[in-house]
Design an enzyme around this catalytic site. Structure first.
Site, PDB file in Angstrom:
ATOM      1  N   ARG A   1     -15.577  90.183  77.909  1.00  0.00           N
ATOM      2  CA  ARG A   1     -16.967  89.811  78.214  1.00  0.00           C
ATOM      3  C   ARG A   1     -17.790  89.825  76.934  1.00  0.00           C
ATOM      4  O   ARG A   1     -18.931  90.258  76.915  1.00  0.00           O
ATOM      5  CB  ARG A   1     -17.571  90.818  79.221  1.00  0.00           C
ATOM      6  CG  ARG A   1     -16.924  90.849  80.562  1.00  0.00           C
ATOM      7  CD  ARG A   1     -17.294  89.618  81.391  1.00  0.00           C
ATOM      8  NE  ARG A   1     -16.693  89.658  82.711  1.00  0.00           N
ATOM      9  CZ  ARG A   1     -15.431  89.308  82.984  1.00  0.00           C
ATOM     10  NH1 ARG A   1     -14.646  88.882  82.014  1.00  0.00           N
ATOM     11  NH2 ARG A   1     -14.969  89.370  84.218  1.00  0.00           N
TER      12      ARG A   1
ATOM     13  N   ARG B   1     -30.820  95.497  86.112  1.00  0.00           N
ATOM     14  CA  ARG B   1     -30.917  96.858  86.640  1.00  0.00           C
ATOM     15  C   ARG B   1     -31.925  97.679  85.850  1.00  0.00           C
ATOM     16  O   ARG B   1     -32.093  97.477  84.648  1.00  0.00           O
ATOM     17  CB  ARG B   1     -29.539  97.565  86.540  1.00  0.00           C
ATOM     18  CG  ARG B   1     -28.400  96.837  87.219  1.00  0.00           C
ATOM     19  CD  ARG B   1     -28.534  96.793  88.728  1.00  0.00           C
ATOM     20  NE  ARG B   1     -28.520  98.122  89.306  1.00  0.00           N
ATOM     21  CZ  ARG B   1     -27.403  98.790  89.640  1.00  0.00           C
ATOM     22  NH1 ARG B   1     -26.230  98.238  89.450  1.00  0.00           N
ATOM     23  NH2 ARG B   1     -27.481  99.992  90.168  1.00  0.00           N
TER      24      ARG B   1
ATOM     25  N   ARG C   1     -26.502 102.202 108.207  1.00  0.00           N
ATOM     26  CA  ARG C   1     -26.820 100.787 107.992  1.00  0.00           C
ATOM     27  C   ARG C   1     -25.647  99.854 108.251  1.00  0.00           C
ATOM     28  O   ARG C   1     -25.791  98.633 108.140  1.00  0.00           O
ATOM     29  CB  ARG C   1     -27.391 100.605 106.589  1.00  0.00           C
ATOM     30  CG  ARG C   1     -28.741 101.321 106.470  1.00  0.00           C
ATOM     31  CD  ARG C   1     -29.374 101.157 105.124  1.00  0.00           C
ATOM     32  NE  ARG C   1     -29.718  99.778 104.840  1.00  0.00           N
ATOM     33  CZ  ARG C   1     -30.214  99.373 103.679  1.00  0.00           C
ATOM     34  NH1 ARG C   1     -30.397 100.239 102.711  1.00  0.00           N
ATOM     35  NH2 ARG C   1     -30.507  98.115 103.485  1.00  0.00           N
TER      36      ARG C   1
ATOM     37  N   PRO D   1     -22.426 104.794  95.951  1.00  0.00           N
ATOM     38  CA  PRO D   1     -21.812 105.862  95.159  1.00  0.00           C
ATOM     39  C   PRO D   1     -21.019 105.267  94.004  1.00  0.00           C
ATOM     40  O   PRO D   1     -20.519 104.155  94.103  1.00  0.00           O
ATOM     41  CB  PRO D   1     -20.864 106.530  96.154  1.00  0.00           C
ATOM     42  CG  PRO D   1     -20.531 105.474  97.140  1.00  0.00           C
ATOM     43  CD  PRO D   1     -21.746 104.579  97.222  1.00  0.00           C
ATOM     44  N   GLU D   2     -20.943 105.993  92.910  1.00  0.00           N
ATOM     45  CA  GLU D   2     -20.117 105.563  91.796  1.00  0.00           C
ATOM     46  C   GLU D   2     -18.829 106.383  91.805  1.00  0.00           C
ATOM     47  O   GLU D   2     -18.626 107.217  92.691  1.00  0.00           O
ATOM     48  CB  GLU D   2     -20.893 105.729  90.476  1.00  0.00           C
ATOM     49  CG  GLU D   2     -22.182 104.905  90.477  1.00  0.00           C
ATOM     50  CD  GLU D   2     -22.946 104.945  89.161  1.00  0.00           C
ATOM     51  OE1 GLU D   2     -22.323 105.109  88.105  1.00  0.00           O
ATOM     52  OE2 GLU D   2     -24.179 104.813  89.201  1.00  0.00           O
TER      53      GLU D   2
END
Ligand code: ZN
Length: 292
Positions: A169, A279, A126, A2-3
């Protein structure tokens, strides 16, 4: 995974249900899902009253009047279900398998908190997720919390601050910088793609090559998509559902994510899928040009 909007949706649901509830008992079947000692559980959890529900990044925090908190990470398949004993109140949040609506506990149930006339189930097929009891003041000292970047929707988080964080970055791609949880908290693949499309920035553009004015637009777009997603109850990516067990509806509003081969809603060009920052990445090849 989830974000931020999905976890915030869970928080909003639980914040309406849990405060003032007293924890009467706890059951757990899997020590990795809830690793606390029986002594700690008896001293700081049993009999404690819930005072509030918070979120930091993608982590949920349930605060108790014992000055301890339950820290919960849903990870891939975590799910939280609230059920009143008379079955009148049902709330489910997280991974949406049958456990949300079926009989509980079931084989995915890892922890059960017994409240006043209700139960809170932490289910996790899981077993990557976890719940941990710890002193509230120590939470900020957890490695994760020390490293995680600022909340993108915090009132004090400004465009200037956002640009300053991204510039840490400078030499990476903008998508990698957005996904880096130490730069900004809670942004994953969906909201990175949506924000970059909104700002007409190519995900593979290096941070240092993007003018400040564009990064400022990216800041507004990021806040816009996050707020919209929270309003819509999170996305349906990985089948996350909101606190009432309804599927989030943000994905139906997505403009680029998982829309490969469909027309760009802004210019009609066919949206393409590629790979950026490791991604799956969705872009409009006309609106988002990689400049050299
Ligand atoms: Zn376009």
């Amino acid at each position: 995974m989830p974000e931020l909007p999905e976890v915030e949706t869970v928080r909003i649901g639980l914040a309406n249900l849990l405060p003032n509830q007293k924890i009467k008992a706890v059951w757990s079947d899997w020590s990795k899902s809830f690793p606390n000692s029986q002594a700690d559980i008896e001293a700081f959890l049993i009999g404690a009253k819930i005072t509030g529900v918070r979120r930091r990044a993608k982590v949920l925090l349930i605060d108790l009047d014992t000055a301890y908190s339950l820290v919960i990470h849903l990870k891939m398949t975590g799910q939280i279900v609230f059920r009143s004993d008379d079955d009148q109140l049902r709330f489910g949040a997280g991974h949406p398998n049958e456990s949300l609506i079926g009989r509980l506990p079931d084989k995915s149930t890892r922890v059960v908190l017994t409240l006043d006339g209700a139960k809170l189930f932490f289910n996790d097929q899981r077993k990557f997720g976890w719940m941990r009891l710890m002193p509230t003041v120590e939470i900020e000292n957890l490695d994760f919390f020390k490293k995680v970047g600022p909340e993108p929707l915090a009132a004090e988080f400004t465009a200037t601050h956002f640009i300053e964080r991204l510039h840490r970055r400078k030499n990476t791609t903008i998508k990698a910088a957005l996904l880096d949880q130490t730069v900004i908290a809670g942004i994953g693949n969906i909201y990175a793609d949506e924000s970059l499309w909104g700002a007409k920035i190519h995900p593979a553009q290096r941070v240092s090559e993007i003018p400040a004015a564009k990064l400022k637009t990216l800041f507004s777009e990021m806040q816009y998509v996050l707020k919209l997603a929270i309003e819509k109850g999170g996305s349906t990516d990985k089948n996350y559902v909101n606190a009432e067990g309804k599927r989030g509806s943000y994905m139906s509003f997505a403009r680029v994510f998982r829309r490969e081969n469909l027309p760009c809603p802004r210019c009609g060009t066919t949206i393409i899928k590629s790979r950026v920052a490791g991604r799956g990445t969705h872009t409009c090849p006309a609106c988002q040009i990689l400049t050299k």
